[in-house]
Motif scaffolding. Sequence first.
Motif, mmCIF file in Angstrom:
data_model
loop_
_atom_site.group_PDB
_atom_site.id
_atom_site.type_symbol
_atom_site.label_atom_id
_atom_site.label_comp_id
_atom_site.label_asym_id
_atom_site.label_seq_id
_atom_site.Cartn_x
_atom_site.Cartn_y
_atom_site.Cartn_z
ATOM 1 N N GLU A 1 0.857 -1.175 0.000
ATOM 2 C CA GLU A 1 0.000 0.000 0.000
ATOM 3 C C GLU A 1 0.900 1.233 0.000
ATOM 4 O O GLU A 1 1.996 1.217 0.561
ATOM 5 C CB GLU A 1 -0.906 0.022 1.240
ATOM 6 C CG GLU A 1 -1.994 -1.040 1.202
ATOM 7 C CD GLU A 1 -3.090 -0.829 2.258
ATOM 8 O OE1 GLU A 1 -3.080 0.211 2.960
ATOM 9 O OE2 GLU A 1 -3.954 -1.702 2.374
ATOM 10 N N SER B 1 -3.575 3.596 -0.839
ATOM 11 C CA SER B 1 -4.072 2.669 -1.850
ATOM 12 C C SER B 1 -4.613 1.406 -1.212
ATOM 13 O O SER B 1 -4.200 1.018 -0.115
ATOM 14 C CB SER B 1 -2.954 2.312 -2.842
ATOM 15 O OG SER B 1 -1.866 1.715 -2.164
ATOM 16 N N HIS B 2 -5.572 0.811 -1.916
ATOM 17 C CA HIS B 2 -6.040 -0.543 -1.616
ATOM 18 C C HIS B 2 -5.618 -1.363 -2.827
ATOM 19 O O HIS B 2 -6.068 -1.101 -3.934
ATOM 20 C CB HIS B 2 -7.560 -0.578 -1.449
ATOM 21 C CG HIS B 2 -8.014 -0.072 -0.111
ATOM 22 N ND1 HIS B 2 -9.346 0.074 0.209
ATOM 23 C CD2 HIS B 2 -7.312 0.305 0.979
ATOM 24 C CE1 HIS B 2 -9.444 0.534 1.456
ATOM 25 N NE2 HIS B 2 -8.226 0.694 1.939
ATOM 26 N N HIS C 1 -5.999 -4.632 -3.467
ATOM 27 C CA HIS C 1 -6.882 -5.704 -3.952
ATOM 28 C C HIS C 1 -8.331 -5.560 -3.525
ATOM 29 O O HIS C 1 -9.104 -6.496 -3.632
ATOM 30 C CB HIS C 1 -6.351 -7.068 -3.481
ATOM 31 C CG HIS C 1 -5.079 -7.462 -4.163
ATOM 32 N ND1 HIS C 1 -3.831 -7.226 -3.619
ATOM 33 C CD2 HIS C 1 -4.862 -8.035 -5.377
ATOM 34 C CE1 HIS C 1 -2.908 -7.647 -4.462
ATOM 35 N NE2 HIS C 1 -3.497 -8.140 -5.531
ATOM 36 N N THR C 2 -8.685 -4.391 -2.999
ATOM 37 C CA THR C 2 -10.073 -4.204 -2.554
ATOM 38 C C THR C 2 -10.615 -2.879 -3.085
ATOM 39 O O THR C 2 -9.889 -2.094 -3.698
ATOM 40 C CB THR C 2 -10.173 -4.227 -1.011
ATOM 41 O OG1 THR C 2 -9.256 -3.245 -0.485
ATOM 42 C CG2 THR C 2 -9.823 -5.596 -0.437
ATOM 43 N N ASP C 3 -11.917 -2.659 -2.819
ATOM 44 C CA ASP C 3 -12.604 -1.447 -3.253
ATOM 45 C C ASP C 3 -11.963 -0.170 -2.716
ATOM 46 O O ASP C 3 -11.335 -0.191 -1.664
ATOM 47 C CB ASP C 3 -14.027 -1.454 -2.660
ATOM 48 C CG ASP C 3 -15.004 -2.173 -3.551
ATOM 49 O OD1 ASP C 3 -14.695 -2.361 -4.735
ATOM 50 O OD2 ASP C 3 -16.078 -2.534 -3.033
ATOM 51 N N ALA C 4 -12.253 0.923 -3.397
ATOM 52 C CA ALA C 4 -11.831 2.251 -2.919
ATOM 53 C C ALA C 4 -12.862 2.731 -1.896
ATOM 54 O O ALA C 4 -13.615 3.687 -2.116
ATOM 55 C CB ALA C 4 -11.731 3.220 -4.092
ATOM 56 N N SER D 1 -8.152 2.574 -5.371
ATOM 57 C CA SER D 1 -8.128 1.123 -5.565
ATOM 58 C C SER D 1 -7.361 0.793 -6.841
ATOM 59 O O SER D 1 -7.608 1.371 -7.896
ATOM 60 C CB SER D 1 -9.546 0.559 -5.669
ATOM 61 O OG SER D 1 -9.461 -0.809 -6.051
ATOM 62 N N ARG E 1 -7.271 -2.438 -7.752
ATOM 63 C CA ARG E 1 -7.694 -3.818 -7.990
ATOM 64 C C ARG E 1 -7.974 -4.089 -9.471
ATOM 65 O O ARG E 1 -7.608 -5.129 -10.003
ATOM 66 C CB ARG E 1 -8.970 -4.093 -7.178
ATOM 67 C CG ARG E 1 -9.478 -5.516 -7.303
ATOM 68 C CD ARG E 1 -10.811 -5.679 -6.622
ATOM 69 N NE ARG E 1 -11.786 -4.746 -7.190
ATOM 70 C CZ ARG E 1 -12.991 -4.528 -6.682
ATOM 71 N NH1 ARG E 1 -13.370 -5.152 -5.593
ATOM 72 N NH2 ARG E 1 -13.810 -3.672 -7.246
#
Lengths: 146, 91
Positions: free
Chosen positions: A30, A91-92, A94-97, A118, A120
Amino acid sequence: MSGFALPLLRLTASQYQRVVGHCYHGLPDEACGLLVGPVAGGEATGAVSGVYPARNADASSRTYTVDGKDFLRASREAEARGHEIVGVWHSHTHTDAYPSPTDVRQAVDPMWVYVIVSLRDEAPTLRAFRIRDGAIAECQVVLEAG
Amino acid sequence: MAVEIRLPTLLRPHADGAPSVTAEGDTVGAVFSDLTERFPGLSGQLVDAGGALHKFVNVYLNDDDIRYLDALDTKVDEGDVVSILPAVAGG
Ligand SMILES: [Zn+2]
Protein backbone atom coordinates in the motif's frame (compact mmCIF):
# COMPACT_ATOMS: atom_id res chain seq x y z
CA MET A 1 -27.04 12.92 9.84
CA SER A 2 -26.56 16.15 11.75
CA GLY A 3 -25.73 18.37 8.81
CA PHE A 4 -22.08 18.85 8.23
CA ALA A 5 -21.43 20.06 4.75
CA LEU A 6 -19.25 17.72 2.74
CA PRO A 7 -16.40 19.34 0.89
CA LEU A 8 -16.08 18.89 -2.84
CA LEU A 9 -12.55 17.59 -3.30
CA ARG A 10 -10.90 19.42 -6.17
CA LEU A 11 -7.72 17.93 -7.62
CA THR A 12 -5.79 19.16 -10.62
CA ALA A 13 -4.91 16.60 -13.28
CA SER A 14 -1.27 16.73 -12.19
CA GLN A 15 -2.15 16.23 -8.51
CA TYR A 16 -4.32 13.27 -9.48
CA GLN A 17 -1.47 11.81 -11.54
CA ARG A 18 0.94 12.27 -8.68
CA VAL A 19 -1.36 10.51 -6.20
CA VAL A 20 -2.21 7.61 -8.48
CA GLY A 21 1.36 7.31 -9.78
CA HIS A 22 2.70 7.07 -6.22
CA CYS A 23 0.14 4.34 -5.48
CA TYR A 24 1.33 2.27 -8.47
CA HIS A 25 4.93 2.96 -7.59
CA GLY A 26 4.34 1.52 -4.12
CA LEU A 27 3.12 -1.87 -5.36
CA PRO A 28 3.01 -4.57 -4.08
CA ASP A 29 2.66 -2.55 -0.86
CA GLU A 30 0.00 0.00 0.00
CA ALA A 31 1.15 3.56 -0.65
CA CYS A 32 0.15 6.72 1.20
CA GLY A 33 0.53 10.47 1.22
CA LEU A 34 -0.93 13.71 2.50
CA LEU A 35 -3.12 16.47 1.13
CA VAL A 36 -2.43 20.10 1.98
CA GLY A 37 -4.92 22.90 1.55
CA PRO A 38 -6.75 25.79 3.14
CA VAL A 39 -9.01 25.44 6.16
CA ALA A 40 -12.04 27.64 6.77
CA GLY A 41 -14.03 27.59 9.99
CA GLY A 42 -12.08 24.58 11.18
CA GLU A 43 -13.04 22.53 8.13
CA ALA A 44 -11.16 21.42 5.03
CA THR A 45 -12.64 23.32 2.08
CA GLY A 46 -11.90 20.64 -0.52
CA ALA A 47 -9.30 22.82 -2.24
CA VAL A 48 -5.87 21.19 -2.43
CA SER A 49 -2.70 23.25 -2.79
CA GLY A 50 -0.31 20.33 -2.65
CA VAL A 51 -0.11 16.54 -2.58
CA TYR A 52 2.78 14.98 -0.67
CA PRO A 53 3.75 11.36 -1.28
CA ALA A 54 4.96 9.71 1.93
CA ARG A 55 6.71 6.49 2.79
CA ASN A 56 4.55 3.66 4.10
CA ALA A 57 6.41 2.91 7.33
CA ASP A 58 4.64 -0.48 7.49
CA ALA A 59 5.96 -1.51 4.05
CA SER A 60 2.91 -3.76 3.87
CA SER A 61 0.32 -4.74 1.28
CA ARG A 62 -2.39 -4.76 3.99
CA THR A 63 -1.73 -1.70 6.16
CA TYR A 64 -0.10 1.70 6.01
CA THR A 65 1.44 4.15 8.43
CA VAL A 66 2.50 7.55 7.15
CA ASP A 67 6.19 8.00 7.92
CA GLY A 68 6.43 10.58 10.72
CA LYS A 69 9.26 12.51 9.10
CA ASP A 70 7.30 12.81 5.87
CA PHE A 71 4.33 14.11 7.88
CA LEU A 72 6.57 16.68 9.55
CA ARG A 73 7.92 17.83 6.18
CA ALA A 74 4.43 18.16 4.67
CA SER A 75 3.16 20.05 7.71
CA ARG A 76 6.03 22.55 7.43
CA GLU A 77 5.29 23.12 3.76
CA ALA A 78 1.63 23.56 4.62
CA GLU A 79 2.48 26.09 7.29
CA ALA A 80 4.70 28.05 4.88
CA ARG A 81 1.61 28.52 2.68
CA GLY A 82 -0.71 29.34 5.57
CA HIS A 83 -2.44 26.02 4.91
CA GLU A 84 -2.87 22.77 6.86
CA ILE A 85 -2.75 19.05 6.32
CA VAL A 86 -6.35 18.47 5.19
CA GLY A 87 -6.31 14.80 4.36
CA VAL A 88 -4.50 11.58 3.67
CA TRP A 89 -4.61 9.19 0.76
CA HIS A 90 -3.69 5.54 0.55
CA SER A 91 -4.07 2.67 -1.85
CA HIS A 92 -6.04 -0.54 -1.62
CA THR A 93 -4.17 -3.02 -3.74
CA HIS A 94 -6.88 -5.70 -3.95
CA THR A 95 -10.07 -4.20 -2.55
CA ASP A 96 -12.60 -1.45 -3.25
CA ALA A 97 -11.83 2.25 -2.92
CA TYR A 98 -13.88 2.33 0.27
CA PRO A 99 -12.73 2.74 3.90
CA SER A 100 -11.97 -0.56 5.59
CA PRO A 101 -13.02 -1.11 9.23
CA THR A 102 -9.37 -0.39 10.13
CA ASP A 103 -9.50 2.90 8.21
CA VAL A 104 -12.62 3.93 10.11
CA ARG A 105 -11.26 2.85 13.49
CA GLN A 106 -7.96 4.65 12.98
CA ALA A 107 -9.29 7.81 11.31
CA VAL A 108 -7.34 10.66 12.86
CA ASP A 109 -8.99 13.97 12.25
CA PRO A 110 -12.72 14.48 11.64
CA MET A 111 -12.12 17.48 9.39
CA TRP A 112 -9.84 15.56 7.02
CA VAL A 113 -10.69 14.13 3.63
CA TYR A 114 -9.70 10.47 3.31
CA VAL A 115 -8.82 9.53 -0.26
CA ILE A 116 -8.61 5.89 -1.25
CA VAL A 117 -7.23 4.66 -4.55
CA SER A 118 -8.13 1.12 -5.57
CA LEU A 119 -5.66 -0.62 -7.85
CA ARG A 120 -7.69 -3.82 -7.99
CA ASP A 121 -9.00 -3.32 -11.51
CA GLU A 122 -7.13 -2.43 -14.65
CA ALA A 123 -7.99 1.25 -14.27
CA PRO A 124 -7.47 2.94 -10.88
CA THR A 125 -10.49 4.17 -8.90
CA LEU A 126 -10.09 7.23 -6.66
CA ARG A 127 -12.80 8.12 -4.14
CA ALA A 128 -12.88 10.51 -1.18
CA PHE A 129 -14.60 10.31 2.19
CA ARG A 130 -15.26 12.05 5.45
CA ILE A 131 -14.92 9.76 8.45
CA ARG A 132 -16.48 11.25 11.54
CA ASP A 133 -17.56 9.47 14.72
CA GLY A 134 -17.28 6.16 12.91
CA ALA A 135 -19.59 7.28 10.09
CA ILE A 136 -18.45 7.32 6.47
CA ALA A 137 -19.72 9.95 4.03
CA GLU A 138 -18.54 10.13 0.45
CA CYS A 139 -17.24 13.43 -0.95
CA GLN A 140 -17.51 14.21 -4.63
CA VAL A 141 -14.22 14.52 -6.47
CA VAL A 142 -13.74 17.00 -9.28
CA LEU A 143 -10.70 16.90 -11.56
CA GLU A 144 -9.62 20.30 -12.81
CA ALA A 145 -7.20 21.32 -15.53
CA GLY A 146 -3.66 22.03 -14.42
CA MET B 1 13.65 26.62 29.28
CA ALA B 2 10.96 27.98 26.98
CA VAL B 3 10.18 25.96 23.88
CA GLU B 4 7.64 26.30 21.13
CA ILE B 5 5.13 23.48 20.78
CA ARG B 6 3.39 23.04 17.46
CA LEU B 7 -0.02 21.41 17.67
CA PRO B 8 -1.89 19.44 15.00
CA THR B 9 -5.31 20.80 13.97
CA LEU B 10 -6.97 18.03 15.96
CA LEU B 11 -5.57 19.20 19.31
CA ARG B 12 -5.88 22.95 18.82
CA PRO B 13 -9.44 23.14 20.15
CA HIS B 14 -7.96 22.05 23.50
CA ALA B 15 -5.49 24.97 23.40
CA ASP B 16 -7.83 27.86 22.59
CA GLY B 17 -7.39 27.15 18.87
CA ALA B 18 -3.73 28.14 18.79
CA PRO B 19 -1.48 26.42 16.22
CA SER B 20 1.48 26.81 18.54
CA VAL B 21 2.03 27.58 22.20
CA THR B 22 5.05 28.13 24.41
CA ALA B 23 5.76 25.94 27.42
CA GLU B 24 8.50 25.59 30.00
CA GLY B 25 10.59 22.63 31.07
CA ASP B 26 13.96 20.89 30.82
CA THR B 27 12.66 17.75 29.11
CA VAL B 28 9.88 16.98 26.66
CA GLY B 29 7.95 15.34 29.50
CA ALA B 30 8.30 18.42 31.73
CA VAL B 31 7.22 20.66 28.87
CA PHE B 32 4.14 18.46 28.34
CA SER B 33 3.31 18.69 32.07
CA ASP B 34 3.48 22.48 31.88
CA LEU B 35 1.31 22.38 28.77
CA THR B 36 -1.38 20.12 30.22
CA GLU B 37 -1.48 22.16 33.41
CA ARG B 38 -2.47 25.17 31.37
CA PHE B 39 -4.63 23.25 28.91
CA PRO B 40 -6.18 20.34 30.85
CA GLY B 41 -8.03 19.21 27.71
CA LEU B 42 -4.68 18.01 26.35
CA SER B 43 -4.04 15.61 29.23
CA GLY B 44 -4.52 12.04 28.12
CA GLN B 45 -3.84 13.08 24.50
CA LEU B 46 -0.05 13.12 24.76
CA VAL B 47 0.89 10.74 27.54
CA ASP B 48 -0.90 7.45 28.25
CA ALA B 49 -2.09 6.13 31.61
CA GLY B 50 1.28 4.44 32.14
CA GLY B 51 3.16 7.72 31.71
CA ALA B 52 4.58 6.84 28.27
CA LEU B 53 4.20 8.78 25.07
CA HIS B 54 0.76 8.04 23.63
CA LYS B 55 0.95 5.71 20.64
CA PHE B 56 -1.41 7.91 18.61
CA VAL B 57 1.05 10.79 18.47
CA ASN B 58 4.54 11.27 17.12
CA VAL B 59 6.66 13.93 18.74
CA TYR B 60 9.60 15.60 17.03
CA LEU B 61 12.21 17.69 18.77
CA ASN B 62 13.25 19.94 15.90
CA ASP B 63 13.92 17.26 13.22
CA ASP B 64 14.17 14.18 15.41
CA ASP B 65 11.59 11.65 16.57
CA ILE B 66 11.88 11.59 20.36
CA ARG B 67 11.20 7.83 20.39
CA TYR B 68 14.72 7.50 18.95
CA LEU B 69 16.14 9.95 21.49
CA ASP B 70 15.23 9.59 25.17
CA ALA B 71 11.46 9.69 24.63
CA LEU B 72 9.81 11.91 27.28
CA ASP B 73 13.17 12.27 29.07
CA THR B 74 14.70 13.96 26.02
CA LYS B 75 16.36 17.22 27.07
CA VAL B 76 15.23 20.45 25.46
CA ASP B 77 17.05 23.74 24.95
CA GLU B 78 15.81 27.29 24.83
CA GLY B 79 14.30 27.96 21.42
CA ASP B 80 13.74 24.32 20.47
CA VAL B 81 10.61 23.45 18.56
CA VAL B 82 8.58 20.43 19.65
CA SER B 83 6.12 19.26 16.97
CA ILE B 84 3.23 17.03 17.98
CA LEU B 85 1.91 15.08 15.00
CA PRO B 86 -0.90 12.57 14.74
CA ALA B 87 0.14 9.01 13.91
CA VAL B 88 -1.67 8.38 10.62
CA ALA B 89 -2.41 4.77 9.77
CA GLY B 90 -4.99 2.44 8.34
CA GLY B 91 -5.45 -0.72 6.37
ZN1 LIG C 1 -7.66 1.44 3.65
